[in-house]
Scaffold this motif. Structure first.
Motif, PDB file in Angstrom:
ATOM      1  N   ILE A  78     -34.636   2.190 -51.410  1.00  0.00           N
ATOM      2  CA  ILE A  78     -33.223   2.098 -51.015  1.00  0.00           C
ATOM      3  C   ILE A  78     -32.723   0.666 -51.143  1.00  0.00           C
ATOM      4  N   GLN A  79     -33.522  -0.269 -50.662  1.00  0.00           N
ATOM      5  CA  GLN A  79     -33.077  -1.663 -50.691  1.00  0.00           C
ATOM      6  C   GLN A  79     -33.080  -2.259 -52.090  1.00  0.00           C
ATOM      7  N   THR A 100     -30.441   2.721 -42.259  1.00  0.00           N
ATOM      8  CA  THR A 100     -31.297   3.894 -42.370  1.00  0.00           C
ATOM      9  C   THR A 100     -31.633   4.371 -40.963  1.00  0.00           C
ATOM     10  N   TYR A 154     -39.873   5.875 -50.202  1.00  0.00           N
ATOM     11  CA  TYR A 154     -38.453   6.104 -50.534  1.00  0.00           C
ATOM     12  C   TYR A 154     -37.561   5.037 -49.910  1.00  0.00           C
ATOM     13  N   PHE A 155     -37.864   4.650 -48.676  1.00  0.00           N
ATOM     14  CA  PHE A 155     -37.018   3.681 -47.976  1.00  0.00           C
ATOM     15  C   PHE A 155     -37.113   2.292 -48.587  1.00  0.00           C
ATOM     16  N   ASN A 156     -38.257   1.970 -49.188  1.00  0.00           N
ATOM     17  CA  ASN A 156     -38.362   0.694 -49.899  1.00  0.00           C
ATOM     18  C   ASN A 156     -37.442   0.671 -51.120  1.00  0.00           C
ATOM     19  N   ARG A 192     -32.617  -1.637 -42.331  1.00  0.00           N
ATOM     20  CA  ARG A 192     -33.632  -0.605 -42.203  1.00  0.00           C
ATOM     21  C   ARG A 192     -34.049  -0.365 -40.751  1.00  0.00           C
ATOM     22  N   ASP A 236     -29.187   6.801 -46.089  1.00  0.00           N
ATOM     23  CA  ASP A 236     -30.621   6.937 -46.384  1.00  0.00           C
ATOM     24  C   ASP A 236     -30.857   8.128 -47.305  1.00  0.00           C
ATOM     25  N   ARG A 243     -42.868   7.882 -47.740  1.00  0.00           N
ATOM     26  CA  ARG A 243     -42.016   6.959 -46.988  1.00  0.00           C
ATOM     27  C   ARG A 243     -41.615   5.748 -47.845  1.00  0.00           C
ATOM     28  N   GLN A 275     -24.624   5.817 -41.757  1.00  0.00           N
ATOM     29  CA  GLN A 275     -25.970   6.220 -42.166  1.00  0.00           C
ATOM     30  C   GLN A 275     -26.036   6.290 -43.684  1.00  0.00           C
ATOM     31  N   GLU A 318     -35.679   2.910 -40.122  1.00  0.00           N
ATOM     32  CA  GLU A 318     -36.453   4.150 -40.176  1.00  0.00           C
ATOM     33  C   GLU A 318     -37.762   4.068 -39.395  1.00  0.00           C
ATOM     34  N   ASN A 319     -38.214   2.846 -39.078  1.00  0.00           N
ATOM     35  CA  ASN A 319     -39.469   2.680 -38.343  1.00  0.00           C
ATOM     36  C   ASN A 319     -39.272   2.252 -36.896  1.00  0.00           C
TER      37      ASN A 319
END
Length: 296
Positions: free
Chosen positions: A247-248, A231, A243-245, A256, A111, A241, A109, A258-259
């Motif tokens: 990360i990459q 993630t 934030y996850f963009n 990914r 994230d 959200r 994990q 998360e969705n």
């Protein structure tokens, strides 16, 4: 006056001797403990063979179900530890390698835990009983500010981390009182939340390069372990959200997920899925990277 100094010296000598004896006693107990937490289980085991190992924080501990992998022919264990960070995950992986674990795939994990290079004091404490015994642990912690005190002052590490490895935990370890952390191959399910979902706020989080993750990547490459960094889901009402963009943009190789689970009925809190959500998520992860083995 001479008698007074002699008394002081004797008292100091007795105190030091007592601390040495207690240090040895506690350490002997912890070296024989395998059923209290995942760190003790890992440290006191060797020669394990896994097709898949899960590492990470509570977002692994509560989210990935080894049984789904095991039922499809893969020997799997969830080594996720609630409150841990990537620094502790890196040390756990180092210990696995030292103990001759054979690991084909590591699902990690990555994230929320890459927004800091800090450590978890609570989880660091669980490694302290083995500080004198393990070169790996000493090397990992040699640059922390309190290293010399922890290593050279007898019993200091047990006093310093009394809440986690003090008398109460030592006593439970001595009488072999089990916890539930190793049940379900390390997976700890959460209950559903009947109330309204409170959104998590990631507005103060920002991904950055992480030393623990870099260590883990290097260890996997050196030991021919296939690393799968992912993630994990959060509820759709999570604030920022985006934030996850980000990360990459730091680590493009992170996959990914998360969705992949979005319905609030699958969540215990906004950041943690319940048992039904964990099952759904684990199926998604399995199908993304693995195929059922006809002859497990």
């Amino acid at each position: 006056m001479k008698s007074f100094f002699k008394f002081i010296l004797k008292a100091i000598a007795l105190l030091v001797l007592t601390m040495v004896v207690l240090d040895l006693l506690y350490t002997v107990v912890y070296k024989q403990t395998t059923n209290r937490n995942k760190i003790s289980y890992l440290y006191n085991s060797k020669d394990k063979n896994y097709d898949v190992v899960f590492l990470g924080s509570s977002r692994v501990n509560n989210h990935l179900v080894p049984k789904i992998f095991n039922d499809n022919g893969y020997k799997t264990f969830n080594f996720g530890v609630t409150r841990s960070r990537l620094e502790e995950s890196a040390l756990m992986l180092k210990l696995m390698v030292e103990r001759n674990y054979k690991i084909k795939n590591l699902i990690l994990q990555v994230d929320l835990n890459i927004n800091t290079n800090d450590h978890s004091e609570a989880i660091r404490s669980l490694f302290m009983p083995y500080l004198h015994e393990s070169k790996i642990i000493r090397s990992h912690y040699k640059n922390i500010p309190e290293y010399n005190e922890l290593l050279y002052i007898p019993f200091y590490r047990y006093l310093h981390y009394d809440a986690r490895v003090g008398f109460r935990e030592m006593y439970y370890s001595l009488i072999h009182k089990k916890t539930n952390v190793l049940e379900n191959e390390g997976f700890h399910p959460l209950q559903s939340n009947p109330g309204k979902m409170i959104p998590a706020d990631l507005s103060k989080y920002y991904p950055k390069r992480n030393r623990g993750y870099e260590e883990i990547k290097a260890i996997c490459q050196k030991n021919n372990i296939h690393l799968i960094a992912i993630t994990t889901p959060m509820c759709m009402s999570t604030i920022n959200r985006d934030y996850f963009n980000h990360i990459q943009s730091v680590y493009p190789e992170i996959r990914r997920f998360e969705n992949t689970v979005t319905d609030d009925t699958y969540f215990s809190t906004c950041g943690h899925m319940n048992k039904a959500g964990a099952v759904e998520f684990t199926k998604v992860v399995f199908n993304a990277f693995f195929k059922p083995r006809v002859n497990p």
